[in-house]
Design a protein around this motif. Structure first.
Motif, PDB file in Angstrom:
ATOM      1  N   GLN A  69       0.818  -1.215   0.000  1.00 47.44           N
ATOM      2  CA  GLN A  69       0.000   0.000   0.000  1.00 47.44           C
ATOM      3  C   GLN A  69       0.855   1.270   0.000  1.00 47.44           C
ATOM      4  O   GLN A  69       0.398   2.321  -0.429  1.00 47.44           O
ATOM      5  N   LEU A  70       2.079   1.159   0.468  1.00 52.64           N
ATOM      6  CA  LEU A  70       2.933   2.339   0.633  1.00 52.64           C
ATOM      7  C   LEU A  70       3.877   2.586  -0.534  1.00 52.64           C
ATOM      8  O   LEU A  70       4.271   3.726  -0.792  1.00 52.64           O
ATOM      9  N   LEU A  71       4.276   1.532  -1.243  1.00 48.75           N
ATOM     10  CA  LEU A  71       5.370   1.655  -2.207  1.00 48.75           C
ATOM     11  C   LEU A  71       5.059   2.610  -3.351  1.00 48.75           C
ATOM     12  O   LEU A  71       5.821   3.547  -3.618  1.00 48.75           O
ATOM     13  N   ALA A  72       3.953   2.398  -4.054  1.00 50.71           N
ATOM     14  CA  ALA A  72       3.636   3.229  -5.217  1.00 50.71           C
ATOM     15  C   ALA A  72       3.466   4.706  -4.859  1.00 50.71           C
ATOM     16  O   ALA A  72       4.046   5.579  -5.515  1.00 50.71           O
ATOM     17  N   ILE A 101       7.823   0.916   5.093  1.00 48.11           N
ATOM     18  CA  ILE A 101       7.764  -0.283   4.256  1.00 48.11           C
ATOM     19  C   ILE A 101       8.688  -1.363   4.819  1.00 48.11           C
ATOM     20  O   ILE A 101       8.318  -2.539   4.937  1.00 48.11           O
ATOM     21  N   TYR A 102       9.909  -0.950   5.167  1.00 48.60           N
ATOM     22  CA  TYR A 102      10.863  -1.913   5.739  1.00 48.60           C
ATOM     23  C   TYR A 102      10.326  -2.486   7.041  1.00 48.60           C
ATOM     24  O   TYR A 102      10.387  -3.702   7.289  1.00 48.60           O
ATOM     25  N   LYS A 103       9.786  -1.619   7.882  1.00 47.19           N
ATOM     26  CA  LYS A 103       9.285  -2.046   9.187  1.00 47.19           C
ATOM     27  C   LYS A 103       8.135  -3.045   9.023  1.00 47.19           C
ATOM     28  O   LYS A 103       8.106  -4.098   9.685  1.00 47.19           O
ATOM     29  N   ALA A 104       7.194  -2.731   8.140  1.00 42.85           N
ATOM     30  CA  ALA A 104       6.047  -3.620   7.937  1.00 42.85           C
ATOM     31  C   ALA A 104       6.475  -4.945   7.317  1.00 42.85           C
ATOM     32  O   ALA A 104       5.979  -6.009   7.693  1.00 42.85           O
ATOM     33  N   ALA A 105       7.421  -4.883   6.377  1.00 40.89           N
ATOM     34  CA  ALA A 105       7.849  -6.101   5.686  1.00 40.89           C
ATOM     35  C   ALA A 105       8.718  -6.988   6.559  1.00 40.89           C
ATOM     36  O   ALA A 105       8.936  -8.162   6.224  1.00 40.89           O
ATOM     37  N   SER A 106       9.216  -6.472   7.667  1.00 41.85           N
ATOM     38  CA  SER A 106      10.061  -7.274   8.555  1.00 41.85           C
ATOM     39  C   SER A 106       9.268  -7.924   9.685  1.00 41.85           C
ATOM     40  O   SER A 106       9.824  -8.696  10.468  1.00 41.85           O
ATOM     41  N   GLN A 107       7.954  -7.612   9.767  1.00 40.71           N
ATOM     42  CA  GLN A 107       7.114  -8.207  10.811  1.00 40.71           C
ATOM     43  C   GLN A 107       6.806  -9.670  10.487  1.00 40.71           C
ATOM     44  O   GLN A 107       6.753 -10.071   9.323  1.00 40.71           O
ATOM     45  N   PRO A 122      11.162 -10.326   2.383  1.00 39.89           N
ATOM     46  CA  PRO A 122      12.514  -9.767   2.211  1.00 39.89           C
ATOM     47  C   PRO A 122      12.655  -8.889   0.967  1.00 39.89           C
ATOM     48  O   PRO A 122      13.518  -8.009   0.937  1.00 39.89           O
ATOM     49  N   SER A 123      11.819  -9.102  -0.040  1.00 43.04           N
ATOM     50  CA  SER A 123      11.932  -8.285  -1.251  1.00 43.04           C
ATOM     51  C   SER A 123      11.482  -6.856  -0.995  1.00 43.04           C
ATOM     52  O   SER A 123      12.133  -5.897  -1.432  1.00 43.04           O
ATOM     53  N   TYR A 124      10.372  -6.685  -0.279  1.00 43.81           N
ATOM     54  CA  TYR A 124       9.960  -5.322   0.070  1.00 43.81           C
ATOM     55  C   TYR A 124      10.999  -4.658   0.978  1.00 43.81           C
ATOM     56  O   TYR A 124      11.248  -3.459   0.884  1.00 43.81           O
ATOM     57  N   MET A 125      11.621  -5.430   1.852  1.00 49.65           N
ATOM     58  CA  MET A 125      12.672  -4.889   2.709  1.00 49.65           C
ATOM     59  C   MET A 125      13.844  -4.397   1.858  1.00 49.65           C
ATOM     60  O   MET A 125      14.387  -3.308   2.060  1.00 49.65           O
ATOM     61  N   ALA A 145       2.593  -7.090  -7.962  1.00 49.89           N
ATOM     62  CA  ALA A 145       2.981  -6.351  -9.167  1.00 49.89           C
ATOM     63  C   ALA A 145       2.292  -5.004  -9.263  1.00 49.89           C
ATOM     64  O   ALA A 145       2.885  -4.021  -9.724  1.00 49.89           O
ATOM     65  N   SER A 146       1.047  -4.924  -8.821  1.00 50.95           N
ATOM     66  CA  SER A 146       0.303  -3.673  -8.932  1.00 50.95           C
ATOM     67  C   SER A 146       0.812  -2.609  -7.969  1.00 50.95           C
ATOM     68  O   SER A 146       0.471  -1.437  -8.101  1.00 50.95           O
ATOM     69  N   SER A 147       1.627  -3.024  -6.990  1.00 54.81           N
ATOM     70  CA  SER A 147       2.172  -2.058  -6.031  1.00 54.81           C
ATOM     71  C   SER A 147       3.453  -1.409  -6.536  1.00 54.81           C
ATOM     72  O   SER A 147       3.978  -0.507  -5.891  1.00 54.81           O
ATOM     73  N   ASP A 148       3.936  -1.852  -7.687  1.00 49.83           N
ATOM     74  CA  ASP A 148       5.270  -1.472  -8.164  1.00 49.83           C
ATOM     75  C   ASP A 148       5.201  -0.814  -9.539  1.00 49.83           C
ATOM     76  O   ASP A 148       5.179  -1.505 -10.562  1.00 49.83           O
ATOM     77  N   PRO A 149       5.172   0.518  -9.609  1.00 52.21           N
ATOM     78  CA  PRO A 149       5.067   1.195 -10.898  1.00 52.21           C
ATOM     79  C   PRO A 149       6.395   1.331 -11.638  1.00 52.21           C
ATOM     80  O   PRO A 149       6.433   1.915 -12.728  1.00 52.21           O
ATOM     81  N   VAL A 150       7.469   0.797 -11.076  1.00 50.52           N
ATOM     82  CA  VAL A 150       8.771   0.856 -11.744  1.00 50.52           C
ATOM     83  C   VAL A 150       9.071  -0.453 -12.467  1.00 50.52           C
ATOM     84  O   VAL A 150       9.355  -0.471 -13.668  1.00 50.52           O
ATOM     85  N   TYR A 151       8.999  -1.574 -11.747  1.00 52.57           N
ATOM     86  CA  TYR A 151       9.353  -2.862 -12.347  1.00 52.57           C
ATOM     87  C   TYR A 151       8.196  -3.860 -12.335  1.00 52.57           C
ATOM     88  O   TYR A 151       8.390  -5.034 -12.674  1.00 52.57           O
TER      89      TYR A 151
END
Length: 505
Positions: A43-46, A108-114, A120-123, A191-197
């Motif tokens: 939810q945060l990345l894009a 994003i890092y904090k949420a992905a490490s819970q 690990p990819s979002y981290m 994939a929908s969260s990532d507008p770069v790759y």
């Protein structure tokens, strides 16, 4: 009196009961059992990427492009960047914006490490984006808050210490090493969260390592860390290439492509009016080179109407001729080329590729410099030619002229017998065009190398010397006074002529 006391006691008891019933199980009854109490990485990345690119692109347009002679905001008024006439009000926008987005990337890092949302990819992506933003912050301002930044909410640190640029860079390198390891797992993301790759984590890993090369090269001329940086470049490129994959094609370039749909509308369209977009003229250094070289990015009218080409450059009265940057007030040159703008048709204002973060051509020019200096294996000439080719084909994929034919005709071909300084000028002249639209990288690279050689107009301020940094926002002096004074004492006066650590001998 007794009646009054009884009434007060009764009211107090009633209030106590009401308060108790209102607060009992408050957390449980006000938490959505079907959702999560904190935002998820997807939810945060894009939004964080879009916001960061908005800050980058707007300051690329009206700060970097003016300093680096791409555009000239023609006026005799005070505070014109093309004359190095810097105003303190320039400082706030990027400083505030970048730190704001760092909070999101850290979340994003904090949420992905819970445990429940571990990924690990979002981290890894978070660490890459943090490294990207912190590097821009320190390259723009010098010493900045790093280790204590963005901790007001969690740790109550409202006056963070400023960290030395060297220490910031060393920790950025640690972040990029960790990101490379985390992304090597190949764990999938939305994939929908990532507008770069679009969910391709292998390409995020390549971008992270390419960013690593960019930043290692930036420190390679600093004596106290040069040997370790050069050794790491060789490790990434030659010794452990399979462990450090880098961007290997135009398709793998890090670009947030603006589709024009919803949040993915270019800031050049949503934040800049048409008349303001085309108001500045093009600098003679930028446009005259392209014209002299018969460069296809301006020579081929790929959009078919209005004589507009892929970079949205429009001639004035049919002429592609620029304005000398840094001209003195009162000279009043005529605008003969500008960036065409029309939100109802295709132009640079709505160009999908304008969301440039890091492209393949830049990687090739990094390798060309490293090879020319004898740090890595491979032919500097081949890297140089590949960089020039992919700088063009990123914008014009169908262009099929042999790159050596183009370079020779333009008299910008590689000359092996040239001096190292001449080779650096040739590499960085082409890199200048590869870095078109890439935040403030042209400015950073010019400050590092002095290339390409830019003409100096008679109206330049700051003794005709390219500004070495932005000043800190004025409000920092009052909101963080102690640490501000320490930073100025360590780095030097808070003025644009004070060099940052990696610029100093």
């Amino acid at each position: 009196m007794k009646q009054i006391i009884y009434r007060i006691t009764g009211i107090a008891l009633l209030c106590s009961m009401l308060f108790s019933s209102c607060t009992k199980d408050f957390k449980e009854t006000n938490t959505d059992p079907n959702g999560t109490p904190t935002a998820l990485p997807q939810q945060l990345l894009a939004p964080a990427l879009v916001s960061t690119m908005t800050y980058n692109m707007l300051r690329n347009r009206n700060f970097n492009n003016e300093l680096m002679q791409i555009t000239v905001d023609m006026s005799d008024a005070e505070g014109k960047v093309f004359r190095y006439d810097y105003r303190a009000t320039w400082a706030d926008y990027l400083y505030n914006g970048w730190y704001s987005e760092l909070t999101n990337f850290k979340d994003i890092y904090k949420a992905a490490s819970q445990e429940l949302t571990y990924n690990p990819s979002y981290m890894g992506i978070s660490l890459i984006c943090q490294s990207w933003i912190y590097s821009m912050l320190t390259d723009t301002y010098g010493d900045v808050p790093y280790f204590q930044s963005n901790l007001a909410k969690d740790s109550g640190i409202y006056e963070p210490a400023f960290d030395a640029q060297k220490d910031i860079y060393m920790d950025i390198f640690k972040k990029l090493e960790e990101a490379n390891t985390l992304l090597s797992t190949g764990t999938g993301i939305n994939a929908s969260s990532d507008p770069v790759y679009y969910g391709n984590v292998a390409r995020w890993r390549k971008f992270g390592n390419s960013l690593y090369l960019r930043l290692l090269l930036r420190l390679s001329g600093k004596a106290e860390v040069a040997d370790s940086c050069i050794a790491k470049i060789k490790e990434i490129v030659d010794l452990k290439a399979s462990s450090y994959p880098v961007i290997a094609s135009n398709d793998e370039s890090a670009i947030l492509r603006w589709t024009g749909s919803g949040p993915y509308t270019s800031p050049y369209s949503s934040n800049v009016r048409e008349q303001d977009f085309r108001s500045p003229g093009l600098g003679s250094f930028f446009i005259d080179n392209l014209s002299d070289w018969n460069d296809p990015r301006i020579d081929i009218p790929t959009y078919g109407t209005n004589n507009i080409n892929r970079w949205g450059i429009a001639p004035y009265s049919g002429r592609f001729e620029g304005i000398p940057s840094g001209y003195s007030p009162g000279e009043n040159p005529v605008k003969k080329a500008y960036f065409y703008s029309n939100t109802s048709t295709t132009s640079l204002q709505t160009e999908p590729l304008a969301g440039m973060i890091m492209n393949y051509a830049e990687v090739k020019f990094i390798l060309a410099e490293a090879a020319a200096k004898g740090w890595i294996n491979g032919s500097a000439e081949t890297f140089y030619n590949d960089g020039a080719l992919n700088s063009i084909t990123l914008w014009l994929p169908a262009w099929s002229v042999p790159i050596t034919t183009y370079l020779t005709a333009a008299d910008i071909q590689w000359i092996e017998s040239a001096t190292l300084e001449e080779k650096m000028e040739r590499i960085h002249l082409q890199k200048y065009y590869a870095l078109f639209l890439v935040d403030l990288q042209q400015w950073f690279e010019y400050r590092r190398t002095g290339h390409p050689s830019l003409p100096h107009g008679s109206g330049l301020r700051n003794n005709g010397v390219m500004p070495a940094r932005m000043t800190y926002p004025v409000y920092v002096q009052s909101t963080n006074p102690t640490n501000y004074r320490i930073a100025v004492n360590n780095q030097g006066p808070d003025v644009i002529s004070t060099q940052v650590w990696w610029q100093k001998p």
